[in-house]
Design an enzyme around this catalytic site. Structure first.
Site, PDB file in Angstrom:
ATOM      1  N   ARG A 169       0.810  -1.219   0.000  1.00  0.00           N
ATOM      2  CA  ARG A 169       0.000   0.000   0.000  1.00  0.00           C
ATOM      3  C   ARG A 169       0.843   1.268   0.000  1.00  0.00           C
ATOM      4  NH1 ARG A 169      -2.437  -3.470  -1.362  1.00  0.00           N
ATOM      5  NH2 ARG A 169      -4.420  -4.309  -0.647  1.00  0.00           N
ATOM      6  N   SER A 218     -10.757   0.564   3.497  1.00  0.00           N
ATOM      7  CA  SER A 218      -9.952   0.200   4.665  1.00  0.00           C
ATOM      8  C   SER A 218      -9.192   1.416   5.176  1.00  0.00           C
ATOM      9  CB  SER A 218      -8.963  -0.909   4.300  1.00  0.00           C
ATOM     10  OG  SER A 218      -9.647  -2.099   3.985  1.00  0.00           O
ATOM     11  N   GLU A 288      -3.938   3.526   6.349  1.00  0.00           N
ATOM     12  CA  GLU A 288      -3.888   3.293   4.905  1.00  0.00           C
ATOM     13  C   GLU A 288      -4.443   4.491   4.168  1.00  0.00           C
ATOM     14  OE1 GLU A 288      -5.945   0.295   1.669  1.00  0.00           O
ATOM     15  OE2 GLU A 288      -5.105  -0.582   3.500  1.00  0.00           O
TER      16      GLU A 288
END
Length: 293
Positions: A169, A218, A288
């Site tokens: 990520r 998320s 994130e």
């Protein structure tokens, strides 16, 4: 070229949580020429303003009162990819679902792991979008190169895969030094059933996700292959709220703007989640989502 720059543009409509304040200067770069982008960078330099990049904004929280900066916004914009011998070249502003539909039409295989992920190509590359289960698959596995503007030198540059510093990520784009213009992918595999696989993948995602569309997906990164949602759920935080922000009862790693939440509400809630998980498991959850402030 001053007509390209707008002042005091509210950013809430462009971002996942649909909340947040206005930026001082704003440029819609989805259809701008390189000359306009270079002029905008010079404009910011003369005013000693930082330059920040926004793509689709689906994973971005905008602060209630952002600092002064020039925002270059690559709004999602449909374009026609170039496709030859397994290589696909596409503008960074193209929505990822649109590229996936193009690949499905051309029977491109091994791309269904990207199904159901919103946002633009630029954002997907910036975040190295993908899935973690049942195995870790990311857009970097398809990436070949990109064309970008170096925000410091104002030069157009080519970035190879090694330049991107891809990780879970993350990528070099998160350092804020480049504005991505286009990307090239290599997808040599053929799969005549890819459309059905994409459809099934999207349906499976929908079953696991809340219906509320004011979210960024998320909020936290997984930890050593373990879902962040697992730890949040074990802290009994589903349904916990701060102001108008609430932890989803469907997916513990999703925070929802349930009732006109401010960005401050969302940040306080994420900080509470981090504290609870650390107190119980001694694990530091890393965000994130991106914060534009």
């Amino acid at each position: 070229m001053p007509e390209f720059i707008k002042e005091n543009v509210l950013l809430a409509p462009f971002c996942g949580f649909k909340c947040g304040g206005a930026c001082r200067y704003y440029l819609d770069a989805s259809s701008c020429s390189v000359d306009v982008l270079e002029w905008a960078l010079d404009f910011a330099a003369k005013k000693s303003l930082p330059v920040k990049i926004l793509s689709g904004g689906y994973n971005t929280l905008v602060a209630d009162n952002p600092s002064d900066f020039l925002l270059i916004h690559f709004k999602p914009c449909i374009s026609e990819p170039q496709f030859l011998d397994g290589y696909t070249t596409v503008l960074a502003s193209m929505p990822l679902p649109s590229l996936l539909a193009f690949w499905a039409k051309n029977n491109v295989g091994n791309v269904d792991f990207l199904a159901g992920i919103p946002g633009s190509i630029g954002g997907a590359i910036c975040m190295n979008a993908g899935i973690s289960q049942p195995e870790r698959l990311e857009i970097s596995s398809l990436f070949v190169s990109a064309i970008a503007i170096d925000l410091k030198t104002q030069k157009v540059v080519q970035l190879g895969k090694s330049d991107m510093l891809f990780n879970y990520r993350s990528s070099v784009l998160q350092q804020g030094n480049y504005a991505l213009l286009s990307a090239k992918f290599y997808t040599p595999n053929i799969d005549l059933n890819i459309s059905e696989k994409i459809r099934q993948a999207i349906e499976q995602r929908k079953l696991r996700q809340p219906k509320n569309n004011k979210n960024v997906g998320s909020v936290f990164k997984n930890v050593n292959g373990v879902s962040a949602g697992y730890y949040i759920d074990k802290c009994n935080l589903k349904g916990f709220s701060v102001g108008g922000a609430i932890v989803s009862n469907v997916h513990a790693n999703w925070v929802l703007n349930e009732n006109n939440a401010t960005s401050a509400d969302i940040l306080r809630l994420t900080e509470h989640i981090q504290k609870c998980v650390y107190d119980k498991f001694k694990i530091n959850l890393e965000l994130e989502m991106r914060i534009l402030k």
